[in-house]
Scaffold this motif. Sequence first.
Motif, PDB file in Angstrom:
ATOM      1  N   ALA A 270       0.521 -17.947  -0.927  1.00 48.23           N
ATOM      2  CA  ALA A 270       1.738 -17.642  -0.588  1.00 48.23           C
ATOM      3  C   ALA A 270       2.384 -17.880   0.712  1.00 48.23           C
ATOM      4  CB  ALA A 270       2.099 -16.152  -1.156  1.00 48.23           C
ATOM      5  N   ALA A 271       1.480 -17.615   1.756  1.00 52.39           N
ATOM      6  CA  ALA A 271       2.063 -17.765   3.290  1.00 52.39           C
ATOM      7  C   ALA A 271       2.402 -19.398   3.437  1.00 52.39           C
ATOM      8  CB  ALA A 271       1.059 -17.258   4.070  1.00 52.39           C
ATOM      9  N   ARG A 272       1.365 -20.038   2.894  1.00 56.21           N
ATOM     10  CA  ARG A 272       1.501 -21.600   2.908  1.00 56.21           C
ATOM     11  C   ARG A 272       2.881 -22.049   2.361  1.00 56.21           C
ATOM     12  NH1 ARG A 272      -2.113 -25.765   0.604  1.00 56.21           N
ATOM     13  NH2 ARG A 272      -0.993 -27.638   1.567  1.00 56.21           N
ATOM     14  N   LEU A 273       3.039 -21.487   1.134  1.00 50.51           N
ATOM     15  CA  LEU A 273       4.289 -22.007   0.306  1.00 50.51           C
ATOM     16  C   LEU A 273       5.489 -21.553   0.991  1.00 50.51           C
ATOM     17  CD1 LEU A 273       5.401 -23.116  -1.928  1.00 50.51           C
ATOM     18  CD2 LEU A 273       4.961 -20.519  -3.104  1.00 50.51           C
ATOM     19  N   LEU A 274       5.444 -20.372   1.593  1.00 50.96           N
ATOM     20  CA  LEU A 274       6.794 -19.866   2.458  1.00 50.96           C
ATOM     21  C   LEU A 274       7.010 -20.922   3.841  1.00 50.96           C
ATOM     22  CD1 LEU A 274       6.723 -15.988   2.258  1.00 50.96           C
ATOM     23  CD2 LEU A 274       8.233 -17.796   1.059  1.00 50.96           C
TER      24      LEU A 274
ATOM     25  N   MET B   8       0.800  -1.387   0.120  1.00 57.62           N
ATOM     26  CA  MET B   8      -0.025  -0.006   0.072  1.00 57.62           C
ATOM     27  C   MET B   8       0.824   1.343   0.194  1.00 57.62           C
ATOM     28  SD  MET B   8      -3.225  -0.806  -0.072  1.00 57.62           S
ATOM     29  CE  MET B   8      -3.812  -2.304  -0.270  1.00 57.62           C
ATOM     30  N   LEU B   9       0.443   2.194  -0.638  1.00 61.70           N
ATOM     31  CA  LEU B   9       1.077   3.543  -0.966  1.00 61.70           C
ATOM     32  C   LEU B   9       0.555   4.497  -0.079  1.00 61.70           C
ATOM     33  CD1 LEU B   9       1.300   3.600  -4.799  1.00 61.70           C
ATOM     34  CD2 LEU B   9       2.979   2.479  -3.036  1.00 61.70           C
ATOM     35  N   THR B  10       1.250   5.556   0.690  1.00 58.85           N
ATOM     36  CA  THR B  10       0.985   6.590   1.028  1.00 58.85           C
ATOM     37  C   THR B  10       0.609   7.708  -0.098  1.00 58.85           C
ATOM     38  OG1 THR B  10       3.102   7.816   1.216  1.00 58.85           O
ATOM     39  CG2 THR B  10       2.383   6.246   3.045  1.00 58.85           C
ATOM     40  N   ILE B  11       0.102   8.757   0.190  1.00 61.66           N
ATOM     41  CA  ILE B  11      -0.245   9.950  -0.816  1.00 61.66           C
ATOM     42  C   ILE B  11       0.797  10.591  -1.221  1.00 61.66           C
ATOM     43  CG2 ILE B  11      -0.513  11.865   0.968  1.00 61.66           C
ATOM     44  CD1 ILE B  11      -3.122  12.594  -0.561  1.00 61.66           C
ATOM     45  N   SER B  12       1.969  10.629  -0.756  1.00 59.50           N
ATOM     46  CA  SER B  12       3.109  11.220  -1.194  1.00 59.50           C
ATOM     47  C   SER B  12       3.766  10.300  -2.109  1.00 59.50           C
ATOM     48  CB  SER B  12       4.193  11.752  -0.020  1.00 59.50           C
ATOM     49  OG  SER B  12       4.363  10.833   0.999  1.00 59.50           O
ATOM     50  N   GLN B  13       3.779   9.076  -1.747  1.00 61.05           N
ATOM     51  CA  GLN B  13       4.278   8.058  -2.642  1.00 61.05           C
ATOM     52  C   GLN B  13       3.598   8.031  -4.116  1.00 61.05           C
ATOM     53  OE1 GLN B  13       4.085   4.517  -0.005  1.00 61.05           O
ATOM     54  NE2 GLN B  13       6.436   4.370   0.209  1.00 61.05           N
ATOM     55  N   LEU B  14       2.160   8.098  -3.650  1.00 56.99           N
ATOM     56  CA  LEU B  14       1.314   7.971  -4.877  1.00 56.99           C
ATOM     57  C   LEU B  14       1.666   9.172  -5.529  1.00 56.99           C
ATOM     58  CD1 LEU B  14      -1.101   6.875  -6.669  1.00 56.99           C
ATOM     59  CD2 LEU B  14      -2.357   8.338  -5.206  1.00 56.99           C
TER      60      LEU B  14
ATOM     61  N   THR C   2       4.977  -8.120  -0.696  1.00 54.66           N
ATOM     62  CA  THR C   2       4.104  -7.648  -1.800  1.00 54.66           C
ATOM     63  C   THR C   2       3.485  -9.170  -2.042  1.00 54.66           C
ATOM     64  OG1 THR C   2       5.518  -5.729  -2.421  1.00 54.66           O
ATOM     65  CG2 THR C   2       3.821  -6.781  -3.972  1.00 54.66           C
ATOM     66  N   MET C   3       4.658 -10.225  -2.239  1.00 58.79           N
ATOM     67  CA  MET C   3       4.282 -11.384  -2.790  1.00 58.79           C
ATOM     68  C   MET C   3       3.167 -12.050  -1.626  1.00 58.79           C
ATOM     69  SD  MET C   3       5.326 -14.926  -1.642  1.00 58.79           S
ATOM     70  CE  MET C   3       5.266 -16.483  -2.489  1.00 58.79           C
ATOM     71  N   VAL C   4       3.424 -11.920  -0.484  1.00 56.84           N
ATOM     72  CA  VAL C   4       2.589 -12.671   0.654  1.00 56.84           C
ATOM     73  C   VAL C   4       0.976 -12.004   0.425  1.00 56.84           C
ATOM     74  CG1 VAL C   4       2.001 -12.941   2.867  1.00 56.84           C
ATOM     75  CG2 VAL C   4       4.368 -13.154   2.033  1.00 56.84           C
ATOM     76  N   GLU C   5       1.219 -10.710   0.056  1.00 50.60           N
ATOM     77  CA  GLU C   5      -0.319 -10.252  -0.052  1.00 50.60           C
ATOM     78  C   GLU C   5      -0.980 -10.353  -1.167  1.00 50.60           C
ATOM     79  OE1 GLU C   5       0.373  -5.832   0.003  1.00 50.60           O
ATOM     80  OE2 GLU C   5       1.265  -5.981   2.321  1.00 50.60           O
TER      81      GLU C   5
END
Lengths: 264, 264
Positions: free
Chosen positions: B231-235, A1-7, B223-226
């Motif tokens: 993904a979590a099970r694989l790890l 997830m991104l913050t507004i400034s990253q976006l 990012t991969m886990v989300e």
Amino acid sequence: MLTISQLAAYAGVTVRAVRHYHRIGLLPEPERDRSGYRTYDAGAVVRLIRIRTLADAGVPLARVQELLAAGPEEFADGVQEIDKALRAEIRRLQDTRGRLARLAAGEHLALPQSVVDYLDRLRGLGVEERYIEMERDAWIMIAAQVPHSIDSVIAKKHEELDDPDMVKLYSLLSGALDWPADDPRIVEVADIMERLMVRAVEAGEVGADDGIDDQFVDLLDSTMVESSPHAARLLAILEERGWRGWTRIERVPADRLNTDLPPS
Amino acid sequence: MLTISQLAAYAGVTVRAVRHYHRIGLLPEPERDRSGYRTYDAGAVVRLIRIRTLADAGVPLARVQELLAAGPEEFADGVQEIDKALRAEIRRLQDTRGRLARLAAGEHLALPQSVVDYLDRLRGLGVEERYIEMERDAWIMIAAQVPHSIDSVIAKKHEELDDPDMVKLYSLLSGALDWPADDPRIVEVADIMERLMVRAVEAGEVGADDGIDDQFVDLLDSTMVESSPHAARLLAILEERGWRGWTRIERVPADRLNTDLPPS
DNA sequence: GCTTGACCTTGACGCTGGGTCAACCCTCCA
DNA sequence: TGGAGGGTTGACCCAGCGTCAAGGTCAAGC
């Protein structure tokens, strides 16, 4: 997830702009984290970049809204139109560059090229710069009032300059700026003018329809009178000799002179 | 003498604009006739056209004021700068036209070309479109957070795809979107990953400095886990077998397993 | 546990270059 | 004489943000 400034940074916009898009409903408000911060996902990135691409093309945000909500067909049509406007804008800017260069080069952009050429010709004949500036100003006033007929009038002036007497006339008028109000040389000017007028009458150019409307003839004449203190005296002398007008010459019969007073 | 509307029409502006220029002192207020109407001379025409030429070039009116008051040298310098800005604006618009065309063609402008190429390669390997969209979104998030390292990371992913086992892995993962949470095929995936990891260790690629900073490794892993419930099970399976990490692999000695609890 | 500094929040006002009424006066032509 | 079509001033409105103001939050270091 991104913050507004990253976006914002990734999309190349300011944080302020992103919030603005939220307020006007262009970009949906995302979820907040527990402290109230907005958290963005990839969809927001995609939408924001689309918004910027369109906005950078000069599309108003309200129209961006419509386009992003529209079907693919309407969207394609819209983009077509935007691209057309972009091409036009690029051409306009290129044109502006040209005008700017001419301005920097000291050109007077207030007159069409035909008049500039005419003034250059006078300059080439040795007419004084001060006189040319007077003429220029007079032509600017004329062009501003009747821009559509200026070219044909100037064409006639060019023709007149083929006559050596007209050239002589200009060189005299040019010097006349320094004459005292009652300088006798004004009579010499009147003589040359009369010769030119006689020749015009003989050539049948007088009385023929010259394609210029009456109001415009009055305009040219009054511009001439306003331009120099000698002009009125010159016209008076010519009127005594039976001529009336300047732009459009008329022969006045001897018994109809002084018609300023209505005939009783 | 000209009225305001004659002046405005000739210079290609509105009457309102002329009055605006009077208010801000850009164009001097001319004389009025006895009924209060403004009357303009040629000088006003010249000045107004200069104003418009500069304003059309995008110069703010306050700056126009300065330029017209400045000496010829400063004016020339100013025009130079304006022209530079115009050229830049033209290039920007041409660039925008390109981006607009790509947008209309359905391209995703949210990713650098390197990532688009990588996704195209996956597509070419027969990976399902749904999975590619997931990958795309993940890469957008990554690119937004660390735009500077994205290219080198993608280059590594391209290398990995030269391994047929990696291709197999992707085709399995692609299908995994429809697997139930406890699908036993996840073990097959783990087997392939382990083979890949063993080979990486043998090639000396593990433990070497890969030039990617630690925070970024964490980012890729999370990012991969989300991105998928599997993904979590694989790890977890891999960790049982003594492997840790995804982006950067580590061999974990058997006696150091379960380090979630601090050693007593 | 406290401070610091960087980030986040909402809200309000400012800016450019005029457009758009409103309410009225002046001129010209039939 | 009256109506159309100019002109006059003045006041409010617009996009697309920038720029304070006045705080709340978070991560890091001491």
